[in-house]
Design a protein around this motif. Structure first.
Motif, PDB file in Angstrom:
ATOM      1  N   ALA A 275       0.823  -1.207   0.000  1.00 36.26           N
ATOM      2  CA  ALA A 275       0.000   0.000   0.000  1.00 36.26           C
ATOM      3  C   ALA A 275       0.858   1.257   0.000  1.00 36.26           C
ATOM      4  O   ALA A 275       0.542   2.234  -0.692  1.00 36.26           O
ATOM      5  N   LEU A 276       1.963   1.246   0.749  1.00 36.47           N
ATOM      6  CA  LEU A 276       2.783   2.453   0.825  1.00 36.47           C
ATOM      7  C   LEU A 276       3.577   2.675  -0.450  1.00 36.47           C
ATOM      8  O   LEU A 276       3.779   3.821  -0.866  1.00 36.47           O
ATOM      9  N   LEU A 277       4.016   1.581  -1.088  1.00 41.82           N
ATOM     10  CA  LEU A 277       4.681   1.743  -2.382  1.00 41.82           C
ATOM     11  C   LEU A 277       3.721   2.387  -3.382  1.00 41.82           C
ATOM     12  O   LEU A 277       4.121   3.235  -4.178  1.00 41.82           O
ATOM     13  N   TRP A 278       2.472   1.988  -3.312  1.00 40.01           N
ATOM     14  CA  TRP A 278       1.478   2.560  -4.210  1.00 40.01           C
ATOM     15  C   TRP A 278       1.189   4.008  -3.849  1.00 40.01           C
ATOM     16  O   TRP A 278       1.149   4.891  -4.694  1.00 40.01           O
ATOM     17  N   ASN A 279       1.034   4.287  -2.553  1.00 42.74           N
ATOM     18  CA  ASN A 279       0.651   5.629  -2.137  1.00 42.74           C
ATOM     19  C   ASN A 279       1.767   6.638  -2.376  1.00 42.74           C
ATOM     20  O   ASN A 279       1.506   7.762  -2.810  1.00 42.74           O
ATOM     21  N   HIS A 280       2.994   6.267  -2.027  1.00 43.30           N
ATOM     22  CA  HIS A 280       4.065   7.260  -2.029  1.00 43.30           C
ATOM     23  C   HIS A 280       4.881   7.251  -3.306  1.00 43.30           C
ATOM     24  O   HIS A 280       5.376   8.288  -3.732  1.00 43.30           O
ATOM     25  N   LEU A 281       5.080   6.083  -3.883  1.00 44.14           N
ATOM     26  CA  LEU A 281       5.930   6.004  -5.067  1.00 44.14           C
ATOM     27  C   LEU A 281       5.147   5.681  -6.329  1.00 44.14           C
ATOM     28  O   LEU A 281       5.713   5.686  -7.420  1.00 44.14           O
ATOM     29  N   GLY A 282       3.868   5.373  -6.173  1.00 46.61           N
ATOM     30  CA  GLY A 282       3.077   5.063  -7.352  1.00 46.61           C
ATOM     31  C   GLY A 282       3.435   3.744  -8.005  1.00 46.61           C
ATOM     32  O   GLY A 282       3.189   3.551  -9.189  1.00 46.61           O
ATOM     33  N   VAL A 283       4.042   2.837  -7.205  1.00 51.43           N
ATOM     34  CA  VAL A 283       4.400   1.531  -7.761  1.00 51.43           C
ATOM     35  C   VAL A 283       3.146   0.670  -7.830  1.00 51.43           C
ATOM     36  O   VAL A 283       2.422   0.553  -6.842  1.00 51.43           O
TER      37      VAL A 283
END
Lengths: 161, 80
Positions: free
Chosen positions: A69-77
């Motif tokens: 979730a954090l990769l998606w939220n912060h880095l857009g991965v």
């Protein structure tokens, strides 16, 4: 035997195809919960088969969920990349704790408690970095920071004050 | 876990930590348990003094894990 494989394959395909053809979000939510609990159960069952009881599975689930979730939220991965990364992250965490456990022959109750403490660490780290993880803790967010140590009672304030 | 409001489930928040403290002091060791409770509470509170309270818990749990590796029989265990 072939028939059994065919049945399994049919079930798998049906499960994958279901969200594309059936769109009731509540029922899909129930189904997602069923799958989440069943993999939690499966991992626990495998640990039991190895003769070790672990109470830290919640921690590993948390690492997996939050890394994705954090990769998606912060880095857009995209989660398609994030999910393997989070699996590796949970595996690395497990290795860091499990290798000393293996070396020092930590088994039985002691292993249970080490994993319990580990899941506590994961929980508290996620809560402590709530500015980035957006962990839910409404009362703590409004509480004054300096008071957190000295007030043993609640730091919750009533809406009026 | 972080705040001690009184509610029907208040006991649950003490359970795991009590378990950790019992083992940290050594199973069956009364004085060790007392001492371990003191150490645990101090780590949590001092961690909360210098940073957020959650980091105090993180420190305490990490301390517990390390102690399990180096002194699994408790803080006051005699070397056998």
């Amino acid at each position: 035997v072939n028939l059994r494989y065919a049945a399994w394959a049919t079930g798998l395909v049906a499960l994958i195809a279901l969200p594309f053809v059936y769109r009731d979000s509540y029922h899909l939510h129930i189904l997602v919960l069923i799958l989440i609990w069943s993999f939690a159960y499966t991992s626990w069952s495998i640990m039991g088969r190895f003769g070790l009881v672990s109470l830290g599975h919640g921690g590993f689930m948390g690492v997996g969920a939050y890394v994705t979730a954090l990769l998606w939220n912060h880095l857009g991965v995209s989660p398609w990349i994030g999910i393997p990364i989070s699996m590796v992250a949970a595996g690395v965490l497990a290795l860091v704790v499990a290798y000393p456990c293996f070396r020092f022959r930590i088994t039985g109750h002691y292993f249970v408690l080490v994993t319990l403490a580990l899941s506590g660490i994961v929980l508290q780290v996620i809560t402590a970095t709530r500015d980035h993880t957006a962990a839910r803790s409404a009362t703590r967010r409004t509480a004054p920071r300096a008071a957190s140590c000295w007030r043993c009672s609640s730091t919750t304030r009533s809406p009026g004050t | 876990v972080l705040q001690y409001d009184v509610h029907p489930f208040v006991g649950l928040s003490f359970g795991p930590i009590t378990f950790l403290i019992c083992v940290l002091g050594g199973l069956g060791n009364f004085v060790g348990g007392f001492f371990a409770a003191f150490v645990f509470a101090e780590i949590i509170s001092l961690g909360g003094l210098f940073s957020d309270l959650e980091w105090g818990y993180v420190l305490a749990f990490a301390f517990f894990i390390v102690m399990m590796f180096i002194r699994p029989a408790g803080l006051f265990a005699r070397r056998s």
